[in-house]
Design an enzyme around this catalytic site. Structure first.
Site, PDB file in Angstrom:
ATOM      1  N   CYS A 272      39.800  10.634  16.735  1.00  0.00           N
ATOM      2  CA  CYS A 272      38.703  10.004  15.978  1.00  0.00           C
ATOM      3  C   CYS A 272      38.695  10.440  14.524  1.00  0.00           C
ATOM      4  O   CYS A 272      37.647  10.575  13.900  1.00  0.00           O
ATOM      5  CB  CYS A 272      37.341  10.199  16.642  1.00  0.00           C
ATOM      6  SG  CYS A 272      36.557  11.794  16.435  1.00  0.00           S
ATOM      7  N   TYR A 316      35.089   9.762  13.087  1.00  0.00           N
ATOM      8  CA  TYR A 316      34.906   8.305  13.119  1.00  0.00           C
ATOM      9  C   TYR A 316      34.741   7.723  11.721  1.00  0.00           C
ATOM     10  O   TYR A 316      34.209   6.629  11.561  1.00  0.00           O
ATOM     11  CB  TYR A 316      33.702   7.895  13.983  1.00  0.00           C
ATOM     12  CG  TYR A 316      34.010   7.717  15.460  1.00  0.00           C
ATOM     13  CD1 TYR A 316      35.083   8.351  16.049  1.00  0.00           C
ATOM     14  CD2 TYR A 316      33.214   6.922  16.267  1.00  0.00           C
ATOM     15  CE1 TYR A 316      35.353   8.203  17.402  1.00  0.00           C
ATOM     16  CE2 TYR A 316      33.470   6.764  17.621  1.00  0.00           C
ATOM     17  CZ  TYR A 316      34.544   7.413  18.175  1.00  0.00           C
ATOM     18  OH  TYR A 316      34.803   7.259  19.511  1.00  0.00           O
ATOM     19  N   TRP A 334      29.935  10.986  14.045  1.00  0.00           N
ATOM     20  CA  TRP A 334      30.300  11.175  15.451  1.00  0.00           C
ATOM     21  C   TRP A 334      30.547  12.651  15.746  1.00  0.00           C
ATOM     22  O   TRP A 334      30.243  13.137  16.822  1.00  0.00           O
ATOM     23  CB  TRP A 334      31.537  10.350  15.778  1.00  0.00           C
ATOM     24  CG  TRP A 334      31.950  10.423  17.216  1.00  0.00           C
ATOM     25  CD1 TRP A 334      31.503   9.661  18.252  1.00  0.00           C
ATOM     26  CD2 TRP A 334      32.907  11.334  17.785  1.00  0.00           C
ATOM     27  NE1 TRP A 334      32.111  10.029  19.425  1.00  0.00           N
ATOM     28  CE2 TRP A 334      32.972  11.053  19.172  1.00  0.00           C
ATOM     29  CE3 TRP A 334      33.700  12.349  17.265  1.00  0.00           C
ATOM     30  CZ2 TRP A 334      33.816  11.754  20.031  1.00  0.00           C
ATOM     31  CZ3 TRP A 334      34.542  13.059  18.118  1.00  0.00           C
ATOM     32  CH2 TRP A 334      34.587  12.758  19.489  1.00  0.00           C
ATOM     33  N   TYR A 542      38.293  -0.814  23.948  1.00  0.00           N
ATOM     34  CA  TYR A 542      37.966   0.392  23.197  1.00  0.00           C
ATOM     35  C   TYR A 542      39.148   1.354  23.168  1.00  0.00           C
ATOM     36  O   TYR A 542      39.765   1.627  24.191  1.00  0.00           O
ATOM     37  CB  TYR A 542      36.758   1.062  23.858  1.00  0.00           C
ATOM     38  CG  TYR A 542      36.159   2.225  23.110  1.00  0.00           C
ATOM     39  CD1 TYR A 542      35.927   2.166  21.737  1.00  0.00           C
ATOM     40  CD2 TYR A 542      35.802   3.385  23.786  1.00  0.00           C
ATOM     41  CE1 TYR A 542      35.367   3.226  21.063  1.00  0.00           C
ATOM     42  CE2 TYR A 542      35.221   4.462  23.123  1.00  0.00           C
ATOM     43  CZ  TYR A 542      35.010   4.380  21.762  1.00  0.00           C
ATOM     44  OH  TYR A 542      34.440   5.440  21.097  1.00  0.00           O
ATOM     45  N   HIS A 543      39.466   1.855  21.976  1.00  0.00           N
ATOM     46  CA  HIS A 543      40.572   2.776  21.736  1.00  0.00           C
ATOM     47  C   HIS A 543      41.930   2.089  21.820  1.00  0.00           C
ATOM     48  O   HIS A 543      42.951   2.744  22.075  1.00  0.00           O
ATOM     49  CB  HIS A 543      40.529   3.986  22.680  1.00  0.00           C
ATOM     50  CG  HIS A 543      39.444   4.957  22.354  1.00  0.00           C
ATOM     51  ND1 HIS A 543      38.982   5.899  23.259  1.00  0.00           N
ATOM     52  CD2 HIS A 543      38.701   5.143  21.234  1.00  0.00           C
ATOM     53  CE1 HIS A 543      38.016   6.606  22.706  1.00  0.00           C
ATOM     54  NE2 HIS A 543      37.825   6.159  21.472  1.00  0.00           N
ATOM     55  N   HIS A 630      40.742   3.132  16.062  1.00  0.00           N
ATOM     56  CA  HIS A 630      39.385   2.600  16.248  1.00  0.00           C
ATOM     57  C   HIS A 630      39.162   1.316  15.447  1.00  0.00           C
ATOM     58  O   HIS A 630      38.146   1.155  14.772  1.00  0.00           O
ATOM     59  CB  HIS A 630      38.361   3.665  15.881  1.00  0.00           C
ATOM     60  CG  HIS A 630      38.330   4.815  16.838  1.00  0.00           C
ATOM     61  ND1 HIS A 630      39.246   5.843  16.780  1.00  0.00           N
ATOM     62  CD2 HIS A 630      37.511   5.106  17.879  1.00  0.00           C
ATOM     63  CE1 HIS A 630      38.990   6.719  17.734  1.00  0.00           C
ATOM     64  NE2 HIS A 630      37.948   6.295  18.430  1.00  0.00           N
TER      65      HIS A 630
END
Length: 688
Positions: A272, A316, A334, A542-543, A630
């Site tokens: 992240c 993030y 985050w 996601y990811h 992301h």
């Protein structure tokens, strides 16, 4: 087309069902993972349940290159994990096993169960999977890559194809213990329909199995290899500071091999992180799980080094390379505490000194989204994540989203900020995409996203933002929407100027494969129309990550990273060949070649002399090498080059004079035919 219709029907059914997570398919009844209730995350099914869905091997036969007495290759399809096939001790790799299903079937997946006797010798590492109708003509592999060295079930999913025979070849033993190959059980699975014609929809020709979930990815300019990483573990991130290391892998598209390495020397868990490529082509990863660290990858030495600490801890965030080669970052609550208590205002990184400098004049507040999760927590957690940042003229940065409000940031002195209006009627669009598809004209395409980070329905909204001078209000035009709402998708600008959109999810929530958008789209800037492309075989939610490769194909991989117990980890990728690589009959198109470039380095405003061969070239384009995590890729942008012809396949092109347009760093140089067929790229370094 039948495949298209079935996927469309699936998407329509998903849209009609607001409650998408059955309580019986849960990891736990309480607790969260990255804000997602554990009860919403599908649990991994038992191996027996997976195997039960395979084709029954009735009447099948199997052959192999060698075997030890008592460990014949027939053991690999006998339905028992108490037995296994093992190659002869005197044999050397590669070794192969071939399954004859006795009749042709449409297949799209295999599973391999390693030997279960507690001995790892023979675990498959580097491998290839082939399909054949006659057992003689195998063509190219449908899957390659590296499996983890353990006894867990291995799954390889690939684009459906018709085959009677399946061949699995081991190129290396996973632990490098011996030149052996072993399998307890192999299973093959039916697929529904074959993909559409590649001439109009492109084709996903190759699956790449990886020993990790590729949550971050970047291109190595010195080799053309793809560098990917996850977190301190291959399948989990587990919260801040769980391990001061990062699990990485490298895919070489030339050899189709995957190598793996755990990075410990920088004491940095890079999950992240903010991510960008600097003026020298170094990959700069800052913050994340280790919220102050900066790690730098040098492609020329294939090594990581410590790049110093951020002024403020972050995770993030996005970061963007500037016109002067420095790197700007902002936001990211985050990890490292909340902007509510310690505003995550901007800072800038000097790549010559490896030092970060705070920019208090670049406040984070104007770019916040209005996320209800922040309200419920009582502090900012989501609202300053994943900014859509674009380095621009005179050291400026344009923030196009994901918040409704857009902003300009200046990076001289203590920094500055000015409002740039709203993105038309678009709502907050967290985990959407923004792509600078025409840097000379300052044009940015925005695509999808959802109003909230999780538990939120995504949109299909699309806009064109046209920026000019810093601190001026850009022009924003809403255009016809995508065919499918998406969040967590990836969008890539291609050599011909079109934008490819792949993956994503209708109902945005982490760590599930629910409501996936399996049909990619291609956007044409000439018509501003979206066209459906060949469907992917694996959900990319996601990811997930996506990048343009140097051969003008597209990498799309990952999704998940939710630990051992969940069912949505995807340690793999697929490689997409766009329609421009095919003739009308589906055969591969003849491609032009760039034989030489007058210099590997060119100053902004400078000229390059290029010689080409093959089909006639009519245009060139520059695309800056990408890095992504992301859904954010601040590095990519495209410049169309108008060539001056010198005859006999020789041309001269001029690079734009403004380093805010032609950002310093490494770019792909593509040659294109009149029909848009691209060459394989050469690398060009743009300097100020």
């Amino acid at each position: 087309m039948h495949r298209f219709l079935s996927l469309l029907l699936c998407s329509a059914l998903c849209l009609a069902a607001p409650q998408i997570f059955p309580d019986g398919n849960a990891l736990a009844e309480s607790g969260t993972l990255d804000g997602v209730p554990l009860r919403q995350i599908p649990a991994k099914p038992a191996v027996a349940e997976v195997v039960a869905a395979a084709i029954a091997p009735d009447g099948w036969t199997v052959t192999c290159d060698s075997s030890q007495a008592g460990n014949d290759c027939s053991n690999a399809i006998d339905g028992s994990t108490d037995t296994f096939w093992l190659t002869d001790s005197t044999a050397s790799l590669p070794q192969s096993i071939v399954i004859d299903m006795q009749t042709s079937r449409t297949v799209g997946r295999i599973t391999i169960e390693p030997r279960q006797d507690g001995t790892p010798n023979g675990n498959i590492g580097q491998h290839q999977v082939f399909l054949s109708q006659d057992g003689t003509n195998w063509g190219n592999p449908v899957a390659v890559g590296t499996y983890l060295d353990d006894n867990r079930l291995k799954t390889t999913i690939f684009t459906p194809g018709n085959a009677r025979y399946v061949r699995i070849t081991s190129l290396s033993e996973a632990g490098n213990r011996a030149a052996a190959m072993s399998i307890s059980e192999v299973n093959v699975y039916d697929a529904t329909d074959l993909p559409p014609p590649p001439a109009t929809a492109g084709a996903w020709l190759l699956t790449v199995d990886m020993p990790l979930v590729p949550v971050s990815a970047a291109i190595e300019w010195a080799s053309g290899r793809l560098l990917v990483w996850s977190s301190f573990a291959w399948n989990a991130f587990g919260g801040n500071g769980q391990g001061l290391q990062t699990v990485t892998a490298i895919y070489d598209p030339i050899t189709q091999s995957v190598s793996q390495r755990t990075i410990t020397n920088t004491n940095h868990d890079m999950f992240c992180e903010g991510l960008s490529m600097d003026a020298d082509g170094r990959i700069v990863a800052a913050g994340g799980n280790s919220d102050r660290g900066t790690s730098i990858y040098d492609s020329t030495s294939d090594s990581w080094s410590d790049g110093g600490d951020l002024k403020k801890p972050r995770g993030y965030q996005s970061q963007a390379t500037l016109s002067d080669g420095r790197i700007f970052t902002i936001g990211a609550s985050w990890s490292g505490g909340s902007s509510t208590d310690n505003p995550k205002d901007g800072e800038v990184y000097d790549t010559a000194t490896n030092e970060w400098t705070a920019l208090p004049g670049c406040p984070v507040d104007p770019m916040l989204t209005s996320d209800p999760e922040d309200v419920s927590l009582g502090h900012i957690y989501r609202g300053d994540n994943h900014g859509w940042l674009f380095g621009w003229k005179n050291g400026s940065v344009f923030q196009a989203g994901p918040a409704v409000a857009m902003n300009w940031y200046g990076t001289s002195g203590m920094g500055s900020q000015s409002a740039a209006g709203n993105r038309a009627a678009d709502p907050d669009s967290m985990c959407g995409n923004a792509v600078m598809y025409d840097a000379v004209a300052g044009k940015i395409l925005t695509l999808g996203g959802s109003p909230n980070y999780v538990n939120s329905y995504s949109t299909a909204n699309a806009h064109i933002i046209t920026i000019s001078d810093p601190d001026t209000v850009p022009e924003v035009t809403a255009i016809n929407p995508m065919g499918f709402p998406r969040a967590f998708h990836n969008s890539l600008v291609l050599p011909d100027g079109k934008v490819f959109i792949t993956g994503g999810q209708y109902y945005a929530v982490g760590f599930t494969d629910q409501t996936p958008q399996l049909i990619p789209e291609m956007w044409d800037p000439a018509t501003q129309a979206f066209t459906q492309m060949a469907p992917i075989s694996i959900p990319r939610n996601y990811h997930s990550t996506g990048l343009l490769m140097p051969d003008a194909t597209v990498y799309n991989g990952g999704g998940g990273l939710c630990g051992d117990g969940c069912d949505t980890n995807h340690p793999d990728a697929q490689i997409y060949s766009p329609p421009y690589l095919f003739n009308g009959d589906g055969s591969l198109a003849d491609r032009p070649a760039i034989d030489s470039v007058s210099a590997g380095e060119v100053a902004v405003g400078g000229r390059l002399s290029i010689t080409t061969s093959g089909p006639a070239v009519t245009s060139f384009s520059l695309i800056r090498l990408g890095s992504t995590t992301h859904t954010v890729n601040t590095d990519q942008r495209r410049i169309a080059l108008t060539p001056e012809s010198g005859g006999d396949g020789s041309f001269t092109v001029t690079v734009p004079a403004d380093p805010g347009v032609a950002l310093v760093g490494y770019w792909y140089l593509f040659a294109l035919t009149d029909g848009g067929v691209p060459s394989v790229a050469k690398y060009v370094k743009v300097v100020a």
